[in-house]
Design a protein around this motif. Structure first.
Motif, PDB file in Angstrom:
ATOM      1  N   TYR A  54       0.746  -1.165  -0.021  1.00 52.54           N
ATOM      2  CA  TYR A  54       0.020  -0.014   0.035  1.00 52.54           C
ATOM      3  C   TYR A  54       1.052   1.086   0.001  1.00 52.54           C
ATOM      4  N   GLY A  55       1.961   1.198   0.917  1.00 56.71           N
ATOM      5  CA  GLY A  55       3.026   2.381   1.045  1.00 56.71           C
ATOM      6  C   GLY A  55       3.395   2.701  -0.410  1.00 56.71           C
ATOM      7  N   SER A  56       3.984   1.811  -1.098  1.00 58.42           N
ATOM      8  CA  SER A  56       4.675   1.938  -2.598  1.00 58.42           C
ATOM      9  C   SER A  56       3.542   2.575  -3.679  1.00 58.42           C
ATOM     10  N   GLY A  57       2.599   1.657  -3.698  1.00 55.90           N
ATOM     11  CA  GLY A  57       1.603   2.283  -4.457  1.00 55.90           C
ATOM     12  C   GLY A  57       0.909   3.693  -4.326  1.00 55.90           C
ATOM     13  N   ARG A  58       0.658   4.023  -3.034  1.00 48.48           N
ATOM     14  CA  ARG A  58      -0.068   5.323  -2.457  1.00 48.48           C
ATOM     15  C   ARG A  58       1.187   6.365  -2.981  1.00 48.48           C
ATOM     16  N   PHE A  59       2.580   6.233  -2.713  1.00 54.65           N
ATOM     17  CA  PHE A  59       3.567   7.128  -3.010  1.00 54.65           C
ATOM     18  C   PHE A  59       3.514   7.441  -4.325  1.00 54.65           C
ATOM     19  N   VAL A  60       3.395   6.401  -5.350  1.00 52.52           N
ATOM     20  CA  VAL A  60       3.444   6.762  -6.704  1.00 52.52           C
ATOM     21  C   VAL A  60       2.121   7.597  -7.106  1.00 52.52           C
ATOM     22  N   ILE A  61       1.170   7.071  -6.696  1.00 47.54           N
ATOM     23  CA  ILE A  61      -0.072   7.278  -7.190  1.00 47.54           C
ATOM     24  C   ILE A  61      -0.226   8.858  -6.521  1.00 47.54           C
ATOM     25  N   GLU A  62      -0.044   9.109  -5.407  1.00 49.67           N
ATOM     26  CA  GLU A  62      -0.098  10.647  -4.680  1.00 49.67           C
ATOM     27  C   GLU A  62       0.703  11.544  -5.419  1.00 49.67           C
ATOM     28  N   GLY A  63       1.574  11.137  -6.098  1.00 48.99           N
ATOM     29  CA  GLY A  63       2.504  12.119  -6.741  1.00 48.99           C
ATOM     30  C   GLY A  63       1.712  12.581  -8.223  1.00 48.99           C
ATOM     31  N   MET A  64       0.689  11.903  -8.497  1.00 46.32           N
ATOM     32  CA  MET A  64       0.130  12.233  -9.539  1.00 46.32           C
ATOM     33  C   MET A  64      -1.106  13.280  -9.373  1.00 46.32           C
ATOM     34  N   ARG A  65      -1.428  13.453  -8.132  1.00 46.41           N
ATOM     35  CA  ARG A  65      -2.551  14.021  -7.516  1.00 46.41           C
ATOM     36  C   ARG A  65      -2.397  15.608  -7.486  1.00 46.41           C
ATOM     37  N   THR A  66      -3.440  16.442  -7.604  1.00 44.62           N
ATOM     38  CA  THR A  66      -3.438  17.888  -7.384  1.00 44.62           C
ATOM     39  C   THR A  66      -4.107  18.518  -6.338  1.00 44.62           C
ATOM     40  N   ASP A  67      -4.740  17.564  -5.932  1.00 44.47           N
ATOM     41  CA  ASP A  67      -5.702  18.175  -4.622  1.00 44.47           C
ATOM     42  C   ASP A  67      -5.340  17.614  -3.203  1.00 44.47           C
ATOM     43  N   MET A  81       6.537  20.349   2.859  1.00 43.38           N
ATOM     44  CA  MET A  81       8.093  20.111   2.685  1.00 43.38           C
ATOM     45  C   MET A  81       8.237  19.880   1.315  1.00 43.38           C
ATOM     46  N   GLY A  82       7.379  20.037   0.183  1.00 45.80           N
ATOM     47  CA  GLY A  82       7.581  19.916  -0.984  1.00 45.80           C
ATOM     48  C   GLY A  82       6.996  18.531  -1.596  1.00 45.80           C
ATOM     49  N   LEU A  83       6.516  17.744  -0.655  1.00 51.10           N
ATOM     50  CA  LEU A  83       6.121  16.319  -1.124  1.00 51.10           C
ATOM     51  C   LEU A  83       4.518  16.342  -0.526  1.00 51.10           C
ATOM     52  N   ARG A  84       3.697  15.473  -1.010  1.00 44.19           N
ATOM     53  CA  ARG A  84       2.619  15.151  -0.481  1.00 44.19           C
ATOM     54  C   ARG A  84       2.579  14.689   0.736  1.00 44.19           C
ATOM     55  N   VAL A  85       1.679  15.087   1.837  1.00 45.77           N
ATOM     56  CA  VAL A  85       1.772  14.383   3.228  1.00 45.77           C
ATOM     57  C   VAL A  85       1.813  13.018   3.138  1.00 45.77           C
ATOM     58  N   SER A  86       0.876  12.347   2.256  1.00 44.68           N
ATOM     59  CA  SER A  86       0.997  11.037   2.277  1.00 44.68           C
ATOM     60  C   SER A  86       2.025  10.099   1.775  1.00 44.68           C
ATOM     61  N   LEU A 135       4.478   9.806   4.625  1.00 42.42           N
ATOM     62  CA  LEU A 135       4.151   8.625   5.477  1.00 42.42           C
ATOM     63  C   LEU A 135       4.055   7.354   4.706  1.00 42.42           C
ATOM     64  N   SER A 136       3.891   7.499   3.414  1.00 46.71           N
ATOM     65  CA  SER A 136       3.921   6.284   2.644  1.00 46.71           C
ATOM     66  C   SER A 136       5.375   5.663   2.596  1.00 46.71           C
ATOM     67  N   ALA A 137       6.249   6.602   2.625  1.00 47.94           N
ATOM     68  CA  ALA A 137       7.784   6.251   2.589  1.00 47.94           C
ATOM     69  C   ALA A 137       8.193   5.390   3.760  1.00 47.94           C
ATOM     70  N   VAL A 138       7.563   6.205   4.817  1.00 45.94           N
ATOM     71  CA  VAL A 138       7.924   5.419   6.166  1.00 45.94           C
ATOM     72  C   VAL A 138       7.354   4.235   6.286  1.00 45.94           C
ATOM     73  N   LEU A 139       6.247   4.088   5.893  1.00 42.96           N
ATOM     74  CA  LEU A 139       5.479   2.663   6.122  1.00 42.96           C
ATOM     75  C   LEU A 139       5.921   1.631   5.199  1.00 42.96           C
ATOM     76  N   VAL A 140       6.643   1.893   4.063  1.00 45.38           N
ATOM     77  CA  VAL A 140       7.487   0.874   3.424  1.00 45.38           C
ATOM     78  C   VAL A 140       8.610   0.503   3.936  1.00 45.38           C
ATOM     79  N   LEU A 141       9.503   1.496   4.373  1.00 42.24           N
ATOM     80  CA  LEU A 141      10.526   1.232   5.301  1.00 42.24           C
ATOM     81  C   LEU A 141      10.412   0.498   6.349  1.00 42.24           C
ATOM     82  N   ILE A 142       9.232   0.715   7.268  1.00 38.38           N
ATOM     83  CA  ILE A 142       9.025  -0.022   8.234  1.00 38.38           C
ATOM     84  C   ILE A 142       8.470  -1.746   7.719  1.00 38.38           C
TER      85      ILE A 142
END
Length: 260
Positions: free
Chosen positions: A207-220, A225-230, A233-240
């Motif tokens: 879920y974390g990896s998919g959300r990281f990529v898809i979230e980057g496509m969103r505009t809303d 700090m330059g990235l989507r909040v999600s 958090l997605s990157a943190v979840l993948v690492l965990i």
């Protein structure tokens, strides 16, 4: 365009958004209750948990969203609790649900990792269904594109927003979650294949990896700090998830199902 209101009961408007969330929840609870005995967890414990966790998770999902959109809501205080218009951040709900689970498991003498392992498939399919609530609300979309000819007409029409077709990121995430659900369901009953916690940590990675990529496509979506909040958090979840699987495999954790 499809109306966000599915039907009315007198003055009460029942929205597709709510129906998607509730239907996903019902399916998730059913799957978890059916799987619970394999982990020596009572089906009633699953039901008791969801009765507590669901309203708290809705509150957490809304609070998470409002916090990161406070610049808007500070000027529209009357809209803070208008969840029927959308604005539920799934990560806020998941974090609240996890915190609730830890407390609940402590008092019911249940291993949290066991509860998570039986719940994760349901969470994925609920997320897949719930994303269609965004479709009806015309939210969770990406940048403007020339057309969406590769999609069914009803999706094209609903994703025509502010004079442009929009990338249907809600659909991409729904399909990604559905694929993860199918993958888990196809392997979780294979003897000696999984270890305790594998499904939970796979969920974090998938879920974390998919959300990281898809979230980057969103505009809303919410920015920090330059990235989507999600994305943060997605990157943190993948690492965990990766760290947990590697560590527990080396340590030698218990099999997914233990013999009586």
């Amino acid at each position: 365009m499809i109306s966000p209101v599915a039907f009315k009961l007198g003055p009460l408007a029942i929205r597709w958004y709510a129906l998607c969330i509730v239907s996903g929840l019902i399916l998730a609870v059913y799957l978890a209750m059916k799987e619970a005995p394999r982990k020596k967890i009572k089906a009633d414990d699953v039901l008791d948990f969801i009765l507590i966790a669901f309203p708290l998770s809705i509150l957490g999902a809304r609070l998470y969203y409002v916090i990161f959109e406070w610049s808007y809501y500070r000027q529209h205080l009357n809209e803070i609790f208008a969840v029927w218009n959308g604005g539920l951040a799934i990560y806020g709900g998941l974090l609240t649900g996890l915190a609730t689970l830890l407390v609940f498991s402590y008092y019911r003498f249940i291993k949290p990792i066991d509860f998570l392992d039986i719940a994760v498939p349901g969470v994925l399919i609920a997320q897949a269904i719930g994303r269609w609530g965004n479709f009806f609300n015309q939210e969770a979309y990406g940048k403007a594109v020339k057309d969406l000819a590769y999609l069914p007409r009803f999706i094209q029409e609903q994703m025509y927003i502010d004079g442009h077709y929009r990338i249907p990121t809600f659909l991409y995430e729904s399909v990604w979650n559905l694929l993860g659900f199918i993958l888990i369901m196809s392997v979780r009953h294979k003897p000696h294949f999984l270890k305790e916690g594998d499904i939970t940590f796979f969920y974090l990675i998938w879920y974390g990896s998919g959300r990281f990529v898809i979230e980057g496509m969103r505009t809303d979506s919410l920015l920090f700090m330059g990235l989507r909040v999600s994305q943060w958090l997605s990157a943190v979840l993948v690492l965990i998830g990766l760290a947990a699987i590697i560590y527990r495999r080396r340590k030698g954790q218990l099999p997914f199902y233990q013999e009586s």
